[in-house]
Scaffold this motif. Sequence first.
Motif, PDB file in Angstrom:
ATOM      1  N   VAL A  40      -2.564  -4.161 -60.607  1.00  0.00           N
ATOM      2  CA  VAL A  40      -2.758  -2.705 -60.516  1.00  0.00           C
ATOM      3  C   VAL A  40      -2.131  -2.184 -59.220  1.00  0.00           C
ATOM      4  O   VAL A  40      -1.443  -1.156 -59.221  1.00  0.00           O
ATOM      5  CB  VAL A  40      -4.256  -2.348 -60.604  1.00  0.00           C
ATOM      6  N   ASP A  41      -2.336  -2.906 -58.117  1.00  0.00           N
ATOM      7  CA  ASP A  41      -1.726  -2.507 -56.844  1.00  0.00           C
ATOM      8  C   ASP A  41      -0.202  -2.519 -56.933  1.00  0.00           C
ATOM      9  O   ASP A  41       0.464  -1.592 -56.475  1.00  0.00           O
ATOM     10  CB  ASP A  41      -2.187  -3.422 -55.710  1.00  0.00           C
ATOM     11  N   ALA A  42       0.332  -3.577 -57.512  1.00  0.00           N
ATOM     12  CA  ALA A  42       1.790  -3.676 -57.655  1.00  0.00           C
ATOM     13  C   ALA A  42       2.320  -2.549 -58.533  1.00  0.00           C
ATOM     14  O   ALA A  42       3.356  -1.946 -58.228  1.00  0.00           O
ATOM     15  CB  ALA A  42       2.166  -5.036 -58.244  1.00  0.00           C
ATOM     16  N   ASN A  43       1.609  -2.238 -59.603  1.00  0.00           N
ATOM     17  CA  ASN A  43       2.036  -1.153 -60.491  1.00  0.00           C
ATOM     18  C   ASN A  43       2.016   0.193 -59.785  1.00  0.00           C
ATOM     19  O   ASN A  43       2.910   1.020 -59.984  1.00  0.00           O
ATOM     20  CB  ASN A  43       1.157  -1.103 -61.739  1.00  0.00           C
ATOM     21  N   GLN A  44       1.014   0.429 -58.945  1.00  0.00           N
ATOM     22  CA  GLN A  44       0.943   1.685 -58.202  1.00  0.00           C
ATOM     23  C   GLN A  44       2.117   1.817 -57.236  1.00  0.00           C
ATOM     24  O   GLN A  44       2.715   2.888 -57.120  1.00  0.00           O
ATOM     25  CB  GLN A  44      -0.382   1.796 -57.449  1.00  0.00           C
ATOM     26  N   ARG A  45       2.454   0.717 -56.553  1.00  0.00           N
ATOM     27  CA  ARG A  45       3.609   0.763 -55.640  1.00  0.00           C
ATOM     28  C   ARG A  45       4.893   1.050 -56.413  1.00  0.00           C
ATOM     29  O   ARG A  45       5.733   1.846 -55.978  1.00  0.00           O
ATOM     30  CB  ARG A  45       3.728  -0.546 -54.874  1.00  0.00           C
ATOM     31  N   GLN A  47       5.145   2.622 -59.295  1.00  0.00           N
ATOM     32  CA  GLN A  47       5.118   4.001 -59.769  1.00  0.00           C
ATOM     33  C   GLN A  47       5.523   4.963 -58.666  1.00  0.00           C
ATOM     34  O   GLN A  47       6.270   5.916 -58.914  1.00  0.00           O
ATOM     35  CB  GLN A  47       3.734   4.361 -60.298  1.00  0.00           C
ATOM     36  N   GLN A  48       5.064   4.718 -57.444  1.00  0.00           N
ATOM     37  CA  GLN A  48       5.467   5.571 -56.320  1.00  0.00           C
ATOM     38  C   GLN A  48       6.969   5.474 -56.078  1.00  0.00           C
ATOM     39  O   GLN A  48       7.634   6.484 -55.856  1.00  0.00           O
ATOM     40  CB  GLN A  48       4.706   5.176 -55.058  1.00  0.00           C
ATOM     41  N   ARG A  49       7.489   4.269 -56.132  1.00  0.00           N
ATOM     42  CA  ARG A  49       8.938   4.091 -55.958  1.00  0.00           C
ATOM     43  C   ARG A  49       9.713   4.800 -57.047  1.00  0.00           C
ATOM     44  O   ARG A  49      10.715   5.463 -56.796  1.00  0.00           O
ATOM     45  CB  ARG A  49       9.282   2.600 -55.954  1.00  0.00           C
ATOM     46  N   ALA A  54      13.062   9.187 -59.148  1.00  0.00           N
ATOM     47  CA  ALA A  54      13.196  10.298 -60.090  1.00  0.00           C
ATOM     48  C   ALA A  54      13.476  11.605 -59.353  1.00  0.00           C
ATOM     49  O   ALA A  54      14.279  12.426 -59.807  1.00  0.00           O
ATOM     50  CB  ALA A  54      11.940  10.428 -60.942  1.00  0.00           C
ATOM     51  N   ALA A  55      12.836  11.791 -58.206  1.00  0.00           N
ATOM     52  CA  ALA A  55      13.098  12.991 -57.409  1.00  0.00           C
ATOM     53  C   ALA A  55      14.530  12.977 -56.886  1.00  0.00           C
ATOM     54  O   ALA A  55      15.201  14.024 -56.885  1.00  0.00           O
ATOM     55  CB  ALA A  55      12.107  13.081 -56.254  1.00  0.00           C
ATOM     56  N   ASP A  56      15.019  11.827 -56.450  1.00  0.00           N
ATOM     57  CA  ASP A  56      16.414  11.724 -56.003  1.00  0.00           C
ATOM     58  C   ASP A  56      17.382  12.056 -57.135  1.00  0.00           C
ATOM     59  O   ASP A  56      18.364  12.776 -56.936  1.00  0.00           O
ATOM     60  CB  ASP A  56      16.711  10.317 -55.484  1.00  0.00           C
ATOM     61  N   ILE A  57      17.097  11.542 -58.306  1.00  0.00           N
ATOM     62  CA  ILE A  57      17.962  11.807 -59.463  1.00  0.00           C
ATOM     63  C   ILE A  57      17.958  13.292 -59.794  1.00  0.00           C
ATOM     64  O   ILE A  57      19.011  13.890 -60.052  1.00  0.00           O
ATOM     65  CB  ILE A  57      17.519  10.959 -60.673  1.00  0.00           C
ATOM     66  N   ALA A  58      16.770  13.901 -59.783  1.00  0.00           N
ATOM     67  CA  ALA A  58      16.686  15.338 -60.066  1.00  0.00           C
ATOM     68  C   ALA A  58      17.460  16.142 -59.030  1.00  0.00           C
ATOM     69  O   ALA A  58      18.151  17.102 -59.377  1.00  0.00           O
ATOM     70  CB  ALA A  58      15.226  15.773 -60.100  1.00  0.00           C
ATOM     71  N   ASP A  59      17.368  15.765 -57.750  1.00  0.00           N
ATOM     72  CA  ASP A  59      18.125  16.459 -56.707  1.00  0.00           C
ATOM     73  C   ASP A  59      19.621  16.324 -56.927  1.00  0.00           C
ATOM     74  O   ASP A  59      20.372  17.295 -56.753  1.00  0.00           O
ATOM     75  CB  ASP A  59      17.769  15.904 -55.329  1.00  0.00           C
ATOM     76  N   LEU A  60      20.059  15.123 -57.279  1.00  0.00           N
ATOM     77  CA  LEU A  60      21.488  14.904 -57.494  1.00  0.00           C
ATOM     78  C   LEU A  60      21.995  15.666 -58.708  1.00  0.00           C
ATOM     79  O   LEU A  60      23.127  16.160 -58.705  1.00  0.00           O
ATOM     80  CB  LEU A  60      21.777  13.407 -57.638  1.00  0.00           C
ATOM     81  N   ARG A  61      21.177  15.782 -59.738  1.00  0.00           N
ATOM     82  CA  ARG A  61      21.592  16.521 -60.936  1.00  0.00           C
ATOM     83  C   ARG A  61      21.540  18.029 -60.728  1.00  0.00           C
ATOM     84  O   ARG A  61      22.303  18.763 -61.334  1.00  0.00           O
ATOM     85  CB  ARG A  61      20.699  16.146 -62.109  1.00  0.00           C
TER      86      ARG A  61
END
Length: 93
Positions: A40-45, A47-49, A54-61
């Motif tokens: 669960v901890d690994a999955n949370q990390r 998901q944050q990454r 996803a935010a970087d991709i949205a900014d680039l697009r």
Amino acid sequence: MRLLKLALLIVLLAMQYRLWFGKNSLPDYWRVQQDVARQVDANQRLQQRNQVLAADIADLRAGQVALEERARNELGLIKQHETFFRIVPVKPQ
């Protein structure tokens, strides 16, 4: 009566053995709980990454500003008719 008590005691001991040492025993359960908590901890990390990516991709697009920033920082590109200045800090001696 004594034979019945002995039989019940044997059954109780057999059940306790399975509870503590058999397949799917309490120590197995505790170990699996720890594995699940780690996952669960690994999955949370991850998901944050993924959210950051996803935010970087949205900014680039979305616009040229993020694309220009990346080109300048990572590739050292400059626009036409711009002058590039590099400021090198002086090391104290």
